[in-house]
Design a protein around this motif. Structure first.
Motif, PDB file in Angstrom:
ATOM      1  N   TYR A 230      41.284  31.961  11.548  1.00 16.08           N
ATOM      2  CA  TYR A 230      40.140  32.640  10.975  1.00 16.08           C
ATOM      3  C   TYR A 230      39.288  32.980  12.196  1.00 16.08           C
ATOM      4  N   ALA A 231      39.128  32.194  12.964  1.00 17.94           N
ATOM      5  CA  ALA A 231      38.333  32.673  14.242  1.00 17.94           C
ATOM      6  C   ALA A 231      38.919  33.206  15.268  1.00 17.94           C
ATOM      7  N   SER A 232      40.360  33.703  15.294  1.00 17.92           N
ATOM      8  CA  SER A 232      41.216  34.165  16.367  1.00 17.92           C
ATOM      9  C   SER A 232      41.330  35.735  16.177  1.00 17.92           C
ATOM     10  N   GLY A 233      40.641  36.393  15.328  1.00 18.88           N
ATOM     11  CA  GLY A 233      40.999  37.798  15.489  1.00 18.88           C
ATOM     12  C   GLY A 233      42.211  38.351  14.559  1.00 18.88           C
ATOM     13  N   VAL A 234      43.175  37.249  14.155  1.00 18.26           N
ATOM     14  CA  VAL A 234      44.277  37.637  13.427  1.00 18.26           C
ATOM     15  C   VAL A 234      44.338  38.985  12.731  1.00 18.26           C
ATOM     16  N   MET A 235      43.354  38.918  11.703  1.00 13.99           N
ATOM     17  CA  MET A 235      43.338  39.831  10.637  1.00 13.99           C
ATOM     18  C   MET A 235      42.150  41.006  10.960  1.00 13.99           C
ATOM     19  N   PHE A 236      41.296  40.482  11.957  1.00 15.09           N
ATOM     20  CA  PHE A 236      40.348  41.751  12.071  1.00 15.09           C
ATOM     21  C   PHE A 236      40.034  41.910  13.718  1.00 15.09           C
ATOM     22  N   SER A 237      39.445  42.801  14.110  1.00 12.60           N
ATOM     23  CA  SER A 237      39.048  42.987  15.451  1.00 12.60           C
ATOM     24  C   SER A 237      37.701  42.567  15.884  1.00 12.60           C
ATOM     25  N   ILE A 238      37.924  41.496  16.835  1.00 12.18           N
ATOM     26  CA  ILE A 238      36.763  40.725  17.085  1.00 12.18           C
ATOM     27  C   ILE A 238      35.695  41.550  17.928  1.00 12.18           C
ATOM     28  N   ASP A 239      36.380  42.562  18.904  1.00  9.60           N
ATOM     29  CA  ASP A 239      35.400  43.736  19.484  1.00  9.60           C
ATOM     30  C   ASP A 239      34.825  44.485  18.344  1.00  9.60           C
ATOM     31  N   HIS A 240      35.422  45.069  17.221  1.00  9.96           N
ATOM     32  CA  HIS A 240      34.875  45.648  16.143  1.00  9.96           C
ATOM     33  C   HIS A 240      33.714  44.755  15.493  1.00  9.96           C
ATOM     34  N   VAL A 241      33.942  43.482  15.422  1.00 16.01           N
ATOM     35  CA  VAL A 241      32.945  42.844  14.606  1.00 16.01           C
ATOM     36  C   VAL A 241      31.608  42.612  15.517  1.00 16.01           C
ATOM     37  N   LEU A 242      31.857  42.309  16.641  1.00 18.75           N
ATOM     38  CA  LEU A 242      30.750  42.100  17.783  1.00 18.75           C
ATOM     39  C   LEU A 242      30.011  43.385  17.617  1.00 18.75           C
ATOM     40  N   ARG A 243      30.593  44.681  17.868  1.00 17.60           N
ATOM     41  CA  ARG A 243      29.936  45.970  17.909  1.00 17.60           C
ATOM     42  C   ARG A 243      29.238  46.044  16.484  1.00 17.60           C
ATOM     43  N   SER A 244      29.672  45.863  15.535  1.00 20.12           N
ATOM     44  CA  SER A 244      28.949  45.799  14.130  1.00 20.12           C
ATOM     45  C   SER A 244      27.976  45.013  13.834  1.00 20.12           C
ATOM     46  N   HIS A 245      28.022  43.976  14.483  1.00 13.72           N
ATOM     47  CA  HIS A 245      26.845  43.016  14.312  1.00 13.72           C
ATOM     48  C   HIS A 245      26.277  42.358  15.427  1.00 13.72           C
ATOM     49  N   ALA A 246      25.539  43.409  15.823  1.00 11.17           N
ATOM     50  CA  ALA A 246      24.811  43.435  17.063  1.00 11.17           C
ATOM     51  C   ALA A 246      23.755  42.284  17.104  1.00 11.17           C
TER      52      ALA A 246
END
Length: 314
Positions: A230-246
């Motif tokens: 769940y912390a490895s970005g298998v189902m989501f983009s880590i880059d997108h999460v970091l940009r969305s939650h500045a």
């Protein structure tokens, strides 16, 4: 088989006089050396251990292939499950995360993105789970034959690599079906897989040693690996999460991007998916991937070797 595995030399039938209980250990050592006797099961030196392991490379490859062939031998669809299992996992993750939780929003080519993540994560997950049981689950083999015990966790990782390569055919079909064209960057998948295999093998050897002493560790690992996934970005983009939650603390982003599983997953996405750009990778990603592989591979190998003489005893 005699060229691959060594059996202990037969003991001499000549009667020997037992040493008195109060004998000096130095005298006993001199007596053993004079008659060419050595400690049974003593750990070889590291260079000698590496040479022994290399001499059994054919056994390691044959053992991995045999385990892979037998894995689905009782199923009617047989080896088809090698492809179907990760694909079904990807379908479940797409329904739950992509559709219900909307993690596909803002991620181009989400299906190839997801399937690549699932396949690469499954390689690491299966290697570590198999490595945890490498010694404790093969005590009969360990006690019956003399061979470098590192052959077992390495062969299990090689088995999972073979299964991944077999499944890559389905991944390529999915990439083409969703409009991802072949590109020269696909060649980068080769060094990425080599680094990931080295990392997986190192972690597997660490857990093989721990699992040999604590078999209950095998029951705990699925929960640890699920959290790691769940912390490895298998189902989501880590880059997108970091940009969305500045507003996230900087150390959270650093941990997510430096996560070795995420590093290897993103490298494969960058190699295979043209819409996954270099800007989405963490800084110095290849150095980071090589560093994790070197740390886990070399460190795990030495850590496993140090307990070589204890495996199968007790």
């Amino acid at each position: 088989m005699s060229q691959v595995l060594d059996t202990p030399p037969p003991t001499s039938s000549r009667a020997t006089t037992p040493a008195p209980p109060d004998a000096d250990p130095a005298d006993l050592a001199a007596l053993a050396a004079r008659h060419g006797l050595t400690v049974s099961g003593a750990r070889p030196s590291l260079p000698q251990y590496i040479r022994q392991l290399w001499a059994r490379r054919h056994f390691i490859a044959a053992f991995a292939t045999a385990k892979l062939t037998a894995q689905y031998s009782q199923a009617k669809l047989g080896q088809v499950w090698q492809v179907m299992t990760p694909l079904l996992n990807a379908a479940v993750y797409y329904l739950i995360f992509g559709v219900l939780l909307q993690t596909r929003n803002g991620v181009p080519d989400y299906v190839p993105f997801l399937v690549t993540g699932v396949f690469i994560w499954t390689f690491t997950q299966s290697s570590i789970l198999a490595g945890t049981r490498a010694i404790s689950g093969n005590l009969g083999l360990v006690r019956a034959l003399h061979f470098p015990r590192a052959s077992l966790p390495i062969s299990f990782c090689l088995q999972q690599l073979q299964q991944l390569l077999f499944s890559m055919s389905a991944l390529i079909v999915i990439l083409l079906a969703f409009g991802v064209p072949p590109a020269a960057s696909w060649v980068l998948a080769i060094p990425a897989l080599i680094l990931q295999f080295t990392f997986n093998a190192g972690v597997s050897m660490v857990l093989a040693r721990l699992g040999a002493r604590t078999p209950d560790l095998a029951q705990l690992m699925p929960f640890v690996l699920r959290t790691w996934m769940y912390a490895s970005g298998v189902m989501f983009s880590i880059d997108h999460v970091l940009r969305s939650h500045a507003g996230l603390p900087g150390w959270v982003g650093t941990l997510l991007q430096a996560n070795p599983a995420a590093v290897y997953i993103d490298l494969m996405r960058f190699a295979l998916i043209d819409s996954f750009h270099a800007s989405q990778l963490p800084p110095h990603v290849w150095a980071l991937a090589a560093g994790w592989a070197l740390l886990a591979g070399v460190g795990g190998f030495i850590y496993f070797w140090k307990a070589e003489e204890t495996y199968g005893r007790g």
